[in-house]
Design a protein around this motif. Structure first.
Motif, PDB file in Angstrom:
ATOM      1  N   LYS A 142      10.813 -44.469   7.040  1.00 52.33           N
ATOM      2  CA  LYS A 142      11.811 -45.548   6.916  1.00 52.33           C
ATOM      3  C   LYS A 142      12.477 -45.775   8.268  1.00 52.33           C
ATOM      4  O   LYS A 142      12.614 -46.887   8.736  1.00 52.33           O
ATOM      5  CB  LYS A 142      12.851 -45.170   5.852  1.00 52.33           C
ATOM      6  N   THR A 151       8.866 -39.655   3.945  1.00 54.89           N
ATOM      7  CA  THR A 151       9.374 -40.978   3.547  1.00 54.89           C
ATOM      8  C   THR A 151      10.553 -41.399   4.414  1.00 54.89           C
ATOM      9  O   THR A 151      10.555 -42.496   4.980  1.00 54.89           O
ATOM     10  CB  THR A 151       9.772 -40.963   2.057  1.00 54.89           C
ATOM     11  N   LYS A 187       0.776 -43.397   2.240  1.00 49.96           N
ATOM     12  CA  LYS A 187       1.766 -43.989   1.298  1.00 49.96           C
ATOM     13  C   LYS A 187       1.227 -43.658  -0.075  1.00 49.96           C
ATOM     14  O   LYS A 187       0.101 -44.011  -0.416  1.00 49.96           O
ATOM     15  CB  LYS A 187       1.861 -45.503   1.513  1.00 49.96           C
ATOM     16  N   ARG A 189       6.838 -43.606  -1.558  1.00 57.63           N
ATOM     17  CA  ARG A 189       6.853 -42.312  -0.825  1.00 57.63           C
ATOM     18  C   ARG A 189       5.766 -42.287   0.253  1.00 57.63           C
ATOM     19  O   ARG A 189       4.677 -42.819   0.080  1.00 57.63           O
ATOM     20  CB  ARG A 189       6.578 -41.156  -1.797  1.00 57.63           C
ATOM     21  N   PHE A 190       6.099 -41.629   1.383  1.00 55.89           N
ATOM     22  CA  PHE A 190       5.120 -41.394   2.439  1.00 55.89           C
ATOM     23  C   PHE A 190       4.910 -39.881   2.577  1.00 55.89           C
ATOM     24  O   PHE A 190       5.871 -39.117   2.557  1.00 55.89           O
ATOM     25  CB  PHE A 190       5.616 -41.978   3.772  1.00 55.89           C
ATOM     26  N   ASP A 233       2.890 -43.487  -3.721  1.00 57.52           N
ATOM     27  CA  ASP A 233       4.123 -43.628  -4.526  1.00 57.52           C
ATOM     28  C   ASP A 233       4.116 -42.655  -5.688  1.00 57.52           C
ATOM     29  O   ASP A 233       3.067 -42.308  -6.221  1.00 57.52           O
ATOM     30  CB  ASP A 233       4.258 -45.066  -5.028  1.00 57.52           C
ATOM     31  N   ASP A 251       7.032 -34.458   2.864  1.00 60.63           N
ATOM     32  CA  ASP A 251       7.556 -35.779   2.468  1.00 60.63           C
ATOM     33  C   ASP A 251       8.131 -36.426   3.714  1.00 60.63           C
ATOM     34  O   ASP A 251       9.120 -35.952   4.266  1.00 60.63           O
ATOM     35  CB  ASP A 251       8.636 -35.591   1.398  1.00 60.63           C
TER      36      ASP A 251
END
Ligand code: ADP
Length: 845
Positions: free
Chosen positions: A136, A132, A92, A105-106, A94, A130
């Motif tokens: 999610k 993210t 993680k 962001r992941f 950001d 990315d």
């Protein structure tokens, strides 16, 4: 330019790559970034290039748990230190928006080093994904999973409830069944007869209820189970035989229990004490559960097993024997033996090892069944004292171990055996030329495999292999011998072709087997025919000569040898001479199998012989002419000399003048010398020309005559002669030649007297015998210097010129004695005297 171009191209390519890339210097400064990266991180190239990565991408100050920077630093440092790529867990991390706020962001980052030629880190490629959105979704999934899990727990609880209920029902059922079984047993019990018969049966009988409890067992079954009825009845099978539920037999029982159809099969039962027995099982569904009839078939099985084993060993032997017949070389035979041991003998492993020269090692030469990784264990294998190979060597016999778990001999093999499921083994000696040179090693999967019968069969197999190897040896020796023969044959062929002789080999039917070029030249020259292998030699000669020719060849075949000297004109008409010899060729049994004919060109020899003969003839002619000439000349010369001597005598008698008498004396002396010479020449010539005339010779008389004759012509008359003749055997020889010998020797003795000596003597001794006459003429004259003794018998050889002579006397003596079959030798000491010893053969008959 090119460099620039490629740089530009590369950069453009890199920047427009779809992946998210950052290129970092080892100081972690940003060198460049791909467009996608800039886009994803909401940055611009010009604002990031040249800056430190963590300055551009700091942690989210609003997130207290943010560990993105420290994780990334750890990964980058790891890449710098270890110079290998490092993939990070999802992070993680950001991202700061252009307005300074942070966006969640992941990332899934991967850092990879780019090394220079010195293997130092030049750049780090930082590639991120990315994730993210995925994260999610993942979170969403997790939430759903949680709900599902709760639901599952609830279902589980419900299941448990149901399970419990079912168990209760099952228990009830089982109780019910127990009552049924009890009733059945009651029923059985009442039928004593039936039960007795069941009990006394060989077959084991068991009734097992649906809960796998033994309801009924008979004595045989208890016996089969190595237990008592009491120990079984009322207990479940699982209680009595833990783990039985995993066996094939249980599964079959289970099927029968469920589908209610009978089953029939054979099964090997393993007891808790690990022993095995075979049973034939018959399972029938019965009201209570199942009825199992079992028959112990271990003995039958063992017998079958034995037969199978024997069969497979016989197949093994038969295959090996076929190999021995068909395989031509040792290596293939040994390899095939190992393969056959596996395929037909059903052994796990078969290998053949060869002992080293000193017999302290054995090396695997062929094998089948050994895993690749285990091969190094066999080559070479040091022999352990008391180990199987050692035992075979020392005992000159086989070695067997029927349980590899036991026995000290096999301790080195134990682990290997376990890994390869080997339970017994046999090592057999392979004998070559009376010596153990190798072993055949057979590893079986079964315990106790090598029983008496098997051992005998294995010995037979190995004996066959040894036998084949010895045959190969003999074959090898035969091939060697054949090779040597071939060599000598080719040698002979070379000689055959290069010799000056012509060779022709005919078989017993006179067909041409072989010939060399010399004889083919001869055939073309002499007969005008061209020789061909396989054509008949007799058919090649002129028709009218065929029959005599065949008769001749047949006589040669019978053992007569043929020698001929023949001449034929060559194409130029020149006569050439050939010597032809033939003899028969015998085979090992003494049978005549052909004829060998040789032809040599002897024209040169013939020419030389003819020339020699001619020369001889001419020489003989010249000699006799010369002889005749000498003889006549000598005679012709002697008569005028005799007249001159007569005239000299006349002058000596008549003249009173001193001078005249002196001159007359000188003439007489010279004439006498000349006469002596001519007489010598005559004696020589006569000796050569005249045949020996054998007559009895009065030795003493002859000696005395010669002495008298010589005294008359010699001035030195004061020499004392001593003549001693022993004439007990009549002596036969040639009188004239005998006279010549005596005259020459005695005249020399007179001639070479020493004037200084007072008592001058000549001793003549003669003895006759059946064999010969021994004549000795000895004087005390001047003697001969030692170095001259060997020369005095030479023609015209004279020692001194003081005394007149021709130098022919002793030469003639030697020639004449030689002609009369005798010898003459001389002993002399200068100043003391000389002795001649002559042996002349007595020509009694
Ligand atoms: P010639 O007597 O004519 O010289 P011979 O052949 O008879 O030839 O002898 C050869 C030589 O051998 C003689 O010259 C002499 O020197 C030596 N010779 C032969 N007989 C005697 C002898 N009885 N005593 C010493 N010398 C001898």
């Amino acid at each position: 330019m090119l460099n620039e171009m490629s740089t530009i191209d590369f950069q453009t390519l890199f920047e427009s790559a779809p992946g998210l890339y950052l290129i970092l210097t080892p100081e972690l400064k940003i060198l460049t970034a791909s467009d996608s990266y800039l886009q994803a991180t909401m940055t611009k190239r010009e604002s990031v290039v040249g800056r430190h990565i963590f300055e551009v991408f700091p942690d989210n100050p609003g997130d207290e748990s943010a560990d993105g920077v420290s994780n990334l630093r750890a990964s980058l440092y790891s890449v710098l230190r270890n110079r290998v790529a490092h993939t990070m867990a999802v992070q993680k991390y950001d991202i700061r928006r252009p307005d300074g706020t942070f966006e969640v962001r992941f990332w899934s980052p991967m850092n990879k080093p780019l090394l220079n030629a010195q293997q130092e880190v030049k750049y780090i490629i930082h590639r991120v994904e990315d994730v993210t959105d995925f994260m999610k979704i993942q979170n969403e999934q997790e939430r759903k999973d949680k709900i599902a899990e709760d639901l599952l727990v609830r279902i589980g609880t419900m299941e448990m409830e149901i399970f419990k209920r079912a168990q209760e029902i099952q228990q009830l059922n089982s109780n019910l069944e127990k009552q049924v079984v009890a009733r059945s047993i009651e029923l059985i019990k009442t039928e004593q007869q039936f039960r007795k018969s069941l009990d006394s049966l060989m077959e084991g009988i068991q009734i097992i209820d649906r809960n796998w409890r033994y309801v009924y067992v008979n004595d045989a079954l208890a016996l089969h189970g190595k237990t008592t009825k009491e120990n079984l009845i009322g207990f479940t099978m699982m209680e009595r035989y833990p783990g039985i539920e995993n066996t094939e037999v249980f599964k079959t029982m289970e099927q029968c229990m469920n589908d209610r159809t009978p089953r029939h099969f054979e099964n090997e039962f393993v007891y808790p004490d690990k022993t095995h027995r075979w049973f034939e099982l018959s399972i029938q569904p019965v009201e209570q559960g199942i009825f199992v009839l079992s028959l112990d078939i271990t003995a039958r099985k063992e017998a079958e097993e034995k037969v199978n084993r024997a069969n497979r060993l016989y197949a093994f032997i038969s295959q090996i024997n076929q190999q021995i017949v068909h395989v031509q070389d040792e290596k293939t035979l040994l390899k095939n033996c190992c393969d056959i041991a596996i395929e037909f003998g059903k052994f796990k492993i078969a290998w053949i090892g060869k002992f080293s020269e000193r017999k302290n090692e054995i090396s695997l030469i062929e094998q089948s069944g050994i895993a690749e990784k285990d091969l190094p264990k066999f080559t070479p294998l040091k022999l352990h004292s008391g180990g199987p190979q050692d035992i075979v060597l020392k005992s000159d016999s086989y070695f067997v171990c029927n349980d590899l778990r036991q026995g000290d001999e096999m301790k080195n093999l134990r682990d290997f055996a376990k890994e390869n499921n080997i339970r017994s083994c046999m090592v057999l000696p392979i004998v070559r030329g009376g010596k153990i040179v190798a072993t055949f090693n057979l590893y079986a999967g079964e315990l106790d495999f090598f029983k008496k019968e098997e051992i005998l069969l294995m010995q037979e197999v190995t004996g066959d292999i040894s036998f084949a190897m010895n045959i190969f040896d003999r074959d090898e020796q035969r091939k060697e011998a054949e090779k040597a023969l071939l060599n000598s044959e080719s040698n002979l062929r070379t000689i055959f072709e290069n010799t000056t002789s012509g060779f022709l080999l005919l078989d017993a039917a006179f067909n041409i087997v072989s010939f060399n070029k010399q004889i083919s030249h001869f055939a073309i020259n002499a007969f005008g025919f061209d020789m061909k292998v396989n054509s008949n030699f007799v058919e090649m000669v002129l028709p009218e000569r065929k029959e005599p020719f065949r008769i001749l060849l047949e006589s040669i075949l019978r053992g007569e040898s043929m020698y001929q000297e023949v001449n034929y004109p060559d194409p130029d008409g020149i006569i050439l001479w050939y010597r032809s010899t033939s003899s028969r060729i015998l085979d090992r049994n003494g049978e005549a199998v052909g004829i060998c004919l040789t032809v040599d060109n002897i024209t040169d020899r013939k020419k030389a012989e003819a020339e020699l003969e001619l020369q001889n003839k001419e020489l003989i002619k010249t000699n006799s002419e010369l002889d005749r000439f000498v003889y006549s000349v000598s005679h012709d010369l002697r008569s005028p000399l005799t007249s001159v001597l007569g005239l000299v005598s006349f002058i000596e008698e008549e003249s009173k003048e001193k001078d005249t008498l002196e001159h007359a004396g000188m003439i007489r002396s010279r004439i006498t010398r000349l006469d002596g010479f001519i007489r010598n020449i005559l004696s020589y010539s006569r000796n050569n020309r005249m045949e020996i005339v054998r007559e009895q010779i009065q030795v003493e008389k002859t000696i005395r005559e010669v002495i008298e004759n010589l005294r008359r012509f010699n001035e030195q008359n004061d020499v004392v002669f001593e003549v001693d003749v022993d004439e007990k055997t009549a002596f036969f020889s040639d009188a004239i030649r005998m006279h010549t010998v005596l005259e020459n020797l005695i005249s020399n003795s007179i001639k070479y007297q020493d004037p200084e000596k007072q008592n001058r003597w000549i001793k003549i001794k003669a003895t006759t015998s059946e064999k010969d006459l021994k004549l000795e003429v000895e004087d005390n004259g001047v003697g001969i210097e030692e170095e001259n003794i060997g020369k005095i018998f030479g023609m015209f050889y004279r020692v001194s010129g003081k005394v007149p002579g021709s130098g022919l006397g002793l030469y003639i003596v030697k020639e004449v004695v030689g002609k009369l079959g005798g010898t003459v030798t001389c002993n002399s000491v200068a100043g003391k005297g000389t002795s001649f010893v002559v042996h002349i053969k007595n020509m009694v008959q």
